[in-house]
Design a protein around this motif. Structure first.
Motif, mmCIF file in Angstrom:
data_model
loop_
_atom_site.group_PDB
_atom_site.id
_atom_site.type_symbol
_atom_site.label_atom_id
_atom_site.label_comp_id
_atom_site.label_asym_id
_atom_site.label_seq_id
_atom_site.Cartn_x
_atom_site.Cartn_y
_atom_site.Cartn_z
ATOM 1 N N ALA A 44 5.259 -14.275 7.934
ATOM 2 C CA ALA A 44 5.787 -13.884 6.828
ATOM 3 C C ALA A 44 6.192 -12.195 6.924
ATOM 4 C CB ALA A 44 4.984 -14.367 5.612
ATOM 5 N N GLY A 45 5.012 -11.679 7.272
ATOM 6 C CA GLY A 45 5.119 -10.244 7.547
ATOM 7 C C GLY A 45 6.037 -9.758 8.427
ATOM 8 N N GLU A 46 6.143 -10.587 9.384
ATOM 9 C CA GLU A 46 7.205 -10.187 10.704
ATOM 10 C C GLU A 46 8.570 -10.363 10.086
ATOM 11 O OE1 GLU A 46 7.070 -8.906 13.765
ATOM 12 O OE2 GLU A 46 4.985 -8.641 13.801
ATOM 13 N N LEU A 47 8.901 -11.590 9.565
ATOM 14 C CA LEU A 47 10.049 -11.704 8.867
ATOM 15 C C LEU A 47 10.678 -10.689 7.859
ATOM 16 C CD1 LEU A 47 12.154 -14.189 9.365
ATOM 17 C CD2 LEU A 47 11.095 -15.377 7.257
ATOM 18 N N HIS A 48 9.519 -10.266 7.120
ATOM 19 C CA HIS A 48 10.132 -9.361 5.989
ATOM 20 C C HIS A 48 10.212 -7.984 6.768
ATOM 21 C CE1 HIS A 48 8.688 -5.780 3.586
ATOM 22 N NE2 HIS A 48 9.272 -6.577 2.495
ATOM 23 N N ASP A 49 9.275 -7.794 7.774
ATOM 24 C CA ASP A 49 9.547 -6.236 8.374
ATOM 25 C C ASP A 49 10.767 -6.459 9.197
ATOM 26 O OD1 ASP A 49 7.085 -5.711 7.844
ATOM 27 O OD2 ASP A 49 6.309 -6.439 9.479
ATOM 28 N N ILE A 50 11.219 -7.601 9.744
ATOM 29 C CA ILE A 50 12.518 -7.590 10.396
ATOM 30 C C ILE A 50 13.769 -7.830 9.820
ATOM 31 C CG2 ILE A 50 13.736 -8.875 12.457
ATOM 32 C CD1 ILE A 50 10.963 -9.061 13.739
ATOM 33 N N GLN A 51 13.773 -8.507 8.871
ATOM 34 C CA GLN A 51 14.943 -9.058 8.276
ATOM 35 C C GLN A 51 15.253 -8.199 6.940
ATOM 36 O OE1 GLN A 51 16.558 -10.265 10.229
ATOM 37 N NE2 GLN A 51 16.449 -12.552 10.351
ATOM 38 N N GLY A 52 14.121 -7.442 6.336
ATOM 39 C CA GLY A 52 14.458 -6.586 5.320
ATOM 40 C C GLY A 52 15.780 -5.521 5.568
ATOM 41 N N GLY A 53 15.577 -4.878 6.634
ATOM 42 C CA GLY A 53 16.526 -3.824 6.792
ATOM 43 C C GLY A 53 17.948 -4.437 7.065
ATOM 44 N N GLY A 70 5.355 -1.196 -3.615
ATOM 45 C CA GLY A 70 5.891 -2.523 -3.347
ATOM 46 C C GLY A 70 4.840 -3.115 -2.572
ATOM 47 N N HIS A 71 5.185 -4.450 -2.212
ATOM 48 C CA HIS A 71 4.570 -5.327 -1.242
ATOM 49 C C HIS A 71 4.586 -4.417 0.225
ATOM 50 C CE1 HIS A 71 3.306 -8.709 1.089
ATOM 51 N NE2 HIS A 71 4.258 -8.332 1.935
ATOM 52 N N GLY A 72 5.796 -4.091 0.380
ATOM 53 C CA GLY A 72 5.992 -3.558 1.688
ATOM 54 C C GLY A 72 5.024 -2.449 2.256
ATOM 55 N N LEU A 73 4.895 -1.315 1.020
ATOM 56 C CA LEU A 73 3.857 -0.263 1.281
ATOM 57 C C LEU A 73 2.544 -0.646 1.318
ATOM 58 C CD1 LEU A 73 5.596 2.477 -1.162
ATOM 59 C CD2 LEU A 73 5.658 2.326 1.416
ATOM 60 N N SER A 74 2.142 -1.694 0.519
ATOM 61 C CA SER A 74 0.735 -2.143 0.329
ATOM 62 C C SER A 74 0.438 -2.769 1.760
ATOM 63 C CB SER A 74 0.535 -3.092 -0.687
ATOM 64 O OG SER A 74 0.842 -2.600 -1.859
ATOM 65 N N MET A 75 1.332 -3.504 2.335
ATOM 66 C CA MET A 75 1.296 -3.972 3.595
ATOM 67 C C MET A 75 1.045 -2.928 4.726
ATOM 68 S SD MET A 75 3.824 -6.110 6.025
ATOM 69 C CE MET A 75 4.524 -4.570 6.139
ATOM 70 N N LEU A 76 1.789 -1.768 4.633
ATOM 71 C CA LEU A 76 1.603 -0.833 5.719
ATOM 72 C C LEU A 76 0.224 -0.238 5.456
ATOM 73 C CD1 LEU A 76 4.928 0.883 5.624
ATOM 74 C CD2 LEU A 76 4.119 -0.462 7.389
ATOM 75 N N VAL A 77 -0.158 0.143 4.247
ATOM 76 C CA VAL A 77 -1.652 0.767 4.133
ATOM 77 C C VAL A 77 -2.618 -0.117 4.668
ATOM 78 C CG1 VAL A 77 -3.208 1.415 2.306
ATOM 79 C CG2 VAL A 77 -0.808 2.029 1.718
ATOM 80 N N VAL A 107 -4.536 -20.619 11.299
ATOM 81 C CA VAL A 107 -3.127 -21.239 10.969
ATOM 82 C C VAL A 107 -2.736 -20.302 9.562
ATOM 83 C CG1 VAL A 107 -1.784 -23.076 9.719
ATOM 84 C CG2 VAL A 107 -3.509 -23.715 11.611
ATOM 85 N N ALA A 108 -3.635 -19.891 8.802
ATOM 86 C CA ALA A 108 -3.014 -19.192 7.620
ATOM 87 C C ALA A 108 -2.905 -17.969 8.022
ATOM 88 C CB ALA A 108 -4.381 -19.154 6.730
ATOM 89 N N GLU A 109 -3.712 -17.412 9.096
ATOM 90 C CA GLU A 109 -3.460 -15.939 9.487
ATOM 91 C C GLU A 109 -2.083 -15.713 10.287
ATOM 92 O OE1 GLU A 109 -5.228 -12.578 12.635
ATOM 93 O OE2 GLU A 109 -6.455 -14.478 12.259
ATOM 94 N N GLU A 110 -1.677 -17.040 11.093
ATOM 95 C CA GLU A 110 -0.503 -16.896 11.604
ATOM 96 C C GLU A 110 0.793 -17.086 10.809
ATOM 97 O OE1 GLU A 110 2.700 -17.142 14.558
ATOM 98 O OE2 GLU A 110 0.324 -16.601 14.562
#
Length: 403
Positions: free
Chosen positions: A202-211, A346-353, A194-197
């Motif tokens: 959250a990651g998908e929402l950040h990735d998609i809606q950020g732009g 930032g958070h986005g680059l850390s997530m990508l790494v 559940v936590a992983e989902e």
């Protein structure tokens, strides 16, 4: 509770009942074996009732100690019961020895005593305690046999009965504890899933809606500036904001439904449109290679994150996206000018790494004056259901997107 959870809970309840009856049932089983030996012995009839009473008392006290262990009672009461059981066992054997050689009726109660002592040891050391206790009981029988107080055949009987009677409740409790640990692990795995989902969402929402949200903000700012000077152009920008908002809403619904797929070509085209809307002269590849879904997703996220950060934090006039395939690796590089002073990622680059690292790749970024370069490299896997083709070395053809 789901049907699987109900099934697991029901199975665990059944195992608990089975374990309890097995544990308590070891007492009557030991008593039956002792009674069989007493009935076939030629013990003095005047001593037989005393010996039988000692066997019964020893078994009852030791079984009570095992029941207290099952219910999680304190150690001191269990030790008192064990001491009483051991005392009765020794007294009964002494009574028999006064008129006759000690028989094999005491082996099963001795096994129960060894089982209780074994359960005093911490988990992880009980196998050693069981073997040590059984060996001590057999050694005592061997000493008595060498002294003529027991028959030599009793040593073999003690080796079998003590070990079997002692191991039965100990192994059954171990089996039940393993089932409890597995059930706990299953519950923990469900919580982690559940936590992983949630993290994935959250990651998908950040990735998609950020732009999308950054582009909406940019368009709204442009419309506000043009509202008095050029109402017609401002209306076009407001219409563009409306379209972007619809796209954002559609993407959000797809994320919630789990249908959103990140494709490298789509992300490059989206980056080109956003950069053009921001007045940035952009150069992007004419086409993207055919890759497996996971590789395309990660590289697409890199292009999206770079575009979002470029619009949000920099003031660029030119940007460049390139794709290079070398050997079994593919690299996507996004370069722009107008970058601000270097800051912590930032958070986005850390997530990508983190994501690229998990996939066996890497993400690099560097500042050179006002020039910022973001580069992501991944091992290139063949696309599913696609024939192999020769790798193209060097940069892909690029097309210019001008203001």
């Amino acid at each position: 509770m789901s049907s699987d959870d109900e099934s697991h809970a029901r199975g665990l309840r059944r195992l608990r009942r089975y374990t309890f009856f097995t544990l308590i049932g070891s007492g009557p089983l030991s008593l039956f074996m002792s009674a069989s030996f007493l009935a076939s012995s030629d013990m003095d009839p005047t001593v037989l009732p005393l010996a039988a009473g000692a066997v019964v008392g020893s078994v009852v006290f030791c079984t009570s100690a095992l029941a207290l262990h099952w219910h999680g009672e304190g150690m001191w009461r269990r030790r008192i019961f064990w001491g009483l059981g051991a005392a009765l066992l020794v007294a009964g054997a002494a009574v028999e020895a006064s008129t006759h050689q000690i028989g094999d009726a005491w082996a099963a109660p001795a096994g129960l005593l060894v089982a209780e002592v074994t359960l005093w040891a911490p988990r992880g050391k009980r196998a050693r305690a069981l073997m040590t206790g059984s060996a001590c009981a057999v050694a005592l029988v061997a000493v008595l046999a060498s002294a003529g107080l027991m028959a030599r055949e009793s040593v073999l009987m003690a080796m079998v009965l003590v070990a079997v009677v002692a191991a039965t409740p100990v192994c059954q409790l171990w089996h039940y504890q393993v089932a409890l640990d597995l059930e706990e692990a299953r519950g923990l795995a469900a919580k982690l899933a559940v936590a992983e989902e949630r993290l994935r969402f959250a990651g998908e929402l950040h990735d998609i809606q950020g732009g999308n949200l950054q582009a909406i903000t940019l368009k709204a700012q442009v419309a506000r500036r043009l509202l008095d000077r050029d109402p017609g152009r401002a209306a076009e920008e407001i219409h563009a904001v409306e379209e972007l908002a619809r796209t954002a809403l559609k993407d959000t619904r797809e994320v919630v439904g789990g249908y959103r797929k990140v494709a490298l070509t789509d992300e490059i085209d989206s980056a080109a449109r956003i950069l053009k809307s921001a007045g940035v002269q952009a150069t992007v590849p004419d086409e993207a290679p055919t890759l497996d879904a996971d590789t395309e997703k990660l590289l697409g996220l890199l292009v999206r994150e770079a575009t979002t950060n470029l619009i949000r934090h920099a003031e660029p006039t030119a940007a460049n996206v390139s794709i290079v395939e070398v050997d079994a690796q593919i690299t996507v590089t996004v370069t722009n000018n107008g970058a601000p002073e270097p800051t912590d990622g930032g958070h986005g680059l850390s997530m990508l790494v983190e994501r690229f690292g998990e996939a066996g790749g890497k993400v690099e970024h560097e500042h050179d004056g006002d020039r910022f370069v973001l580069k992501g490299t991944l091992p290139k896997a063949p696309a599913p259901m696609q024939p192999l083709r020769p790798l193209r070395i060097g940069p892909r053809p690029r097309r210019a997107v001008r203001r």
